[in-house]
Write a protein that holds these residues in place. Structure first.
Motif, PDB file in Angstrom:
ATOM      1  N   HIS A  16       9.313  -4.445  -5.306  1.00 49.10           N
ATOM      2  CA  HIS A  16       8.533  -5.503  -5.945  1.00 49.10           C
ATOM      3  C   HIS A  16       7.169  -4.967  -6.360  1.00 49.10           C
ATOM      4  CE1 HIS A  16       6.138  -6.056  -2.313  1.00 49.10           C
ATOM      5  NE2 HIS A  16       7.259  -5.984  -1.626  1.00 49.10           N
ATOM      6  N   VAL A  17       6.408  -5.834  -7.040  1.00 48.20           N
ATOM      7  CA  VAL A  17       5.154  -5.346  -7.600  1.00 48.20           C
ATOM      8  C   VAL A  17       4.139  -4.932  -6.527  1.00 48.20           C
ATOM      9  CG1 VAL A  17       5.296  -6.371  -9.887  1.00 48.20           C
ATOM     10  CG2 VAL A  17       4.527  -7.766  -7.975  1.00 48.20           C
ATOM     11  N   VAL A 247      10.843  -5.958  -9.368  1.00 51.11           N
ATOM     12  CA  VAL A 247      10.715  -5.279 -10.656  1.00 51.11           C
ATOM     13  C   VAL A 247      11.767  -5.815 -11.632  1.00 51.11           C
ATOM     14  CG1 VAL A 247      11.084  -3.026 -11.742  1.00 51.11           C
ATOM     15  CG2 VAL A 247       9.715  -3.204  -9.672  1.00 51.11           C
ATOM     16  N   TYR A 250      10.950  -8.956 -13.501  1.00 54.02           N
ATOM     17  CA  TYR A 250      10.095  -8.755 -14.683  1.00 54.02           C
ATOM     18  C   TYR A 250      10.925  -8.236 -15.856  1.00 54.02           C
ATOM     19  CZ  TYR A 250       6.085  -9.871 -11.903  1.00 54.02           C
ATOM     20  OH  TYR A 250       5.197 -10.554 -11.117  1.00 54.02           O
ATOM     21  N   LEU A 260       4.264  -2.872 -17.409  1.00 53.15           N
ATOM     22  CA  LEU A 260       4.226  -2.992 -15.946  1.00 53.15           C
ATOM     23  C   LEU A 260       3.548  -1.741 -15.346  1.00 53.15           C
ATOM     24  CD1 LEU A 260       5.275  -5.320 -14.287  1.00 53.15           C
ATOM     25  CD2 LEU A 260       7.355  -4.055 -13.831  1.00 53.15           C
ATOM     26  N   LEU A 264       0.026  -2.041 -13.363  1.00 50.34           N
ATOM     27  CA  LEU A 264      -0.008  -1.697 -11.938  1.00 50.34           C
ATOM     28  C   LEU A 264      -0.823  -0.435 -11.664  1.00 50.34           C
ATOM     29  CD1 LEU A 264       3.548  -2.743 -10.848  1.00 50.34           C
ATOM     30  CD2 LEU A 264       1.401  -3.715 -10.072  1.00 50.34           C
TER      31      LEU A 264
END
Ligand code: GLU
Length: 480
Positions: A16-17, A247, A250, A260, A264
């Motif tokens: 995940h982010v 991820v 998204y 992304l 990030l």
């Protein structure tokens, strides 16, 4: 020195982010120094690891373009190697078998809270160990020094140090013989010749234990870079539990991988004031020294803005390529129920597809938006009769003006349906019937694409072309 970095996820959930930077930064560091990026799946905990998470990790990295140069390696396939190193440590006196039962340990823990394990099985000069109980399966413990301190120069946090007496003789092999995280990670990083360990700062407390193990094995300690925590809007650590999206969520929503990565990496790392950059620029500019040491907040709106900027920068052919990838990567029913039976070829070969893409590119914030536009521009919109009736009844001249426009468009040769020409016709009709542009354009746009606001009507007429524009405008006849 050849840079060798790694991403070492435990396959116990999706990427995940909140934890993606532990993949992006080692990847980009390796790329920026002609180094090697390694993927290692840390599946030593067989109960919590699962195949679905492994697939998710591989798919996520592949979509983002963070392909490993080596791996994936799996810890579960390296048991023999861990056993071998355990034997070596036993042989040099850096590890020992501990037969203390769990119950005894619990009592010890309560008595010597935070003082670490210093139980009866810890070997010491001249100490006589108790007889080995036959009914207890031992754990293998690492013999930590009890005085002095361990320190390292963290590439992000600066100098970090721990008093050795705060650290206990940690378990390397559990009583069932399986190796623990701290043990595997060091054996792997040594065997895989890792030069830079870049990971979340939730591992800072593990690092001193790991450094002692490197030293016991007489190996060079790598550079450590512990990334600060990513926080959510409420200031909590961004995690799966408190709503961090994976991820692949998204990807499904229609974010571009480069957006992304851009967003990030910018979260905690900077190159002057540059907000929007390509992956190539990131590789050119990246430097561990520019990662900030304090926690940063994840802002979904900002990510959306970054995505919009990247969509706008795409050439038409790159945009079509992204849309094709998006189409193939996602469930058609998610994109829209209207696409369940469509094929990509049908979409891409639609005569208005490319013009439609170029027209709406500045209005789309996610790739998914293009398919909504496709529905309106390449297919016919669903009109709400009452709504159209309300628009038309605002002024009786609207219908006459649209009829006139229809006639004028019909009189054009197909190749005259081009911008200056169409703009002239629209302006002429609006003036002729003394209509405010807004009053004229809203029903016109509604007839053309089923929307009251948004694209300019002249652009729309051009993209639709003569025949289609006439068809759509002719729907007016049903209403008067
Ligand atoms: N497997 C660990 C995790 O997923 C990472 C270990 C490391 O990078 O050293 O948090």
């Amino acid at each position: 020195m050849t840079f060798r970095t790694r991403f070492a996820p435990s396959p116990t959930g999706s990427i995940h982010v909140g934890n993606l930077r532990s993949a992006i930064f080692p990847w980009v560091l390796a790329k920026s120094r002609a180094g090697t990026f390694i993927l290692r799946i840390e599946d030593s905990d067989s109960e919590r690891s699962n195949q679905e998470s492994i697939d998710n990790i591989i798919k996520s990295l592949s979509w983002l373009g963070l392909q490993p140069d080596e791996g994936p390696y799996f810890q579960s396939q390296r048991w023999v190697r861990y056993r071998e190193v355990a034997e070596e440590l036993l042989a040099i006196g850096a590890a020992y078998w501990c037969y203390q039962t769990k119950e005894e340990l619990d009592i010890l823990k309560n008595e010597f809270l935070n003082q670490g394990y210093n139980g009866q099985w810890r070997p010491m000069d001249g100490k006589i160990l108790p007889p080995i109980p036959l009914d207890v399966k031992p754990v293998l413990r690492f013999l930590m020094p009890q005085t002095g301190r361990v320190a390292w120069q963290d590439a992000v946090k600066g100098c970090v140090s721990f008093e050795n007496q705060e650290l206990d003789d940690w378990v390397m092999l559990r009583s069932d013989g399986t190796p623990t995280y701290n043990f595997c990670v060091v054996v792997d990083d040594i065997d895989m010749l890792i030069t830079h360990v870049i990971r979340g700062d939730d591992h800072v407390n593990n690092t001193p234990k790991q450094i002692h193990l490197y030293q016991a094995l007489s190996k060079t300690v790598p550079t450590f870079a512990h990334l600060p925590t990513v926080l959510d809007g409420q200031g909590n650590k961004l995690s799966k539990r408190n709503g961090a999206k994976s991820v692949l969520d998204y990807r499904q929503e229609g974010y571009l991988p480069q957006a992304l990565i851009n967003y990030l990496s910018r979260l905690g790392w900077s190159h002057g004031d540059d907000e929007i950059f390509t992956v190539e620029q990131l590789i050119d500019w990246f430097d561990l020294a520019h990662i900030g040491a304090s926690a940063t907040k994840f802002d979904e709106q900002k990510l959306l803005w970054v995505n919009t900027q990247h969509i706008q920068k795409l050439s038409l052919s790159a945009l079509v390529q992204q849309l094709e990838n998006y189409w193939h990567n996602n469930d058609k029913a998610y994109i829209s129920q209207n696409f369940r039976t469509s094929t990509w070829e049908e979409i891409a070969n639609h005569p208005r597809f490319l013009k439609m893409c170029a027209l709406v590119q500045t209005r789309c914030t996610k790739l998914r938006d293009f398919f909504d536009w496709y529905d309106k521009i390449c297919r016919r919109p669903n009109l709400n009769q009452q709504e159209l009736q309300d628009m038309l009844s605002k002024d009786s001249r609207i219908v006459v003006a649209i009829d006139d426009l229809l006639l004028r468009v019909s009189d054009l040769h197909a190749d005259q349906v081009e911008l200056p020409h169409i703009t002239d016709i629209i302006t002429h009709c609006q003036r002729e019937y003394a209509l405010k542009m807004a009053h004229f354009a809203v029903p016109l746009r509604y007839l053309l694409i089923g929307e009251k606001q948004s694209l300019a009507v002249d652009d729309l007429l051009v993209v639709l072309g003569k025949t289609e524009a006439i068809q759509r405008l002719s729907a007016l006849k049903d209403y008067h």
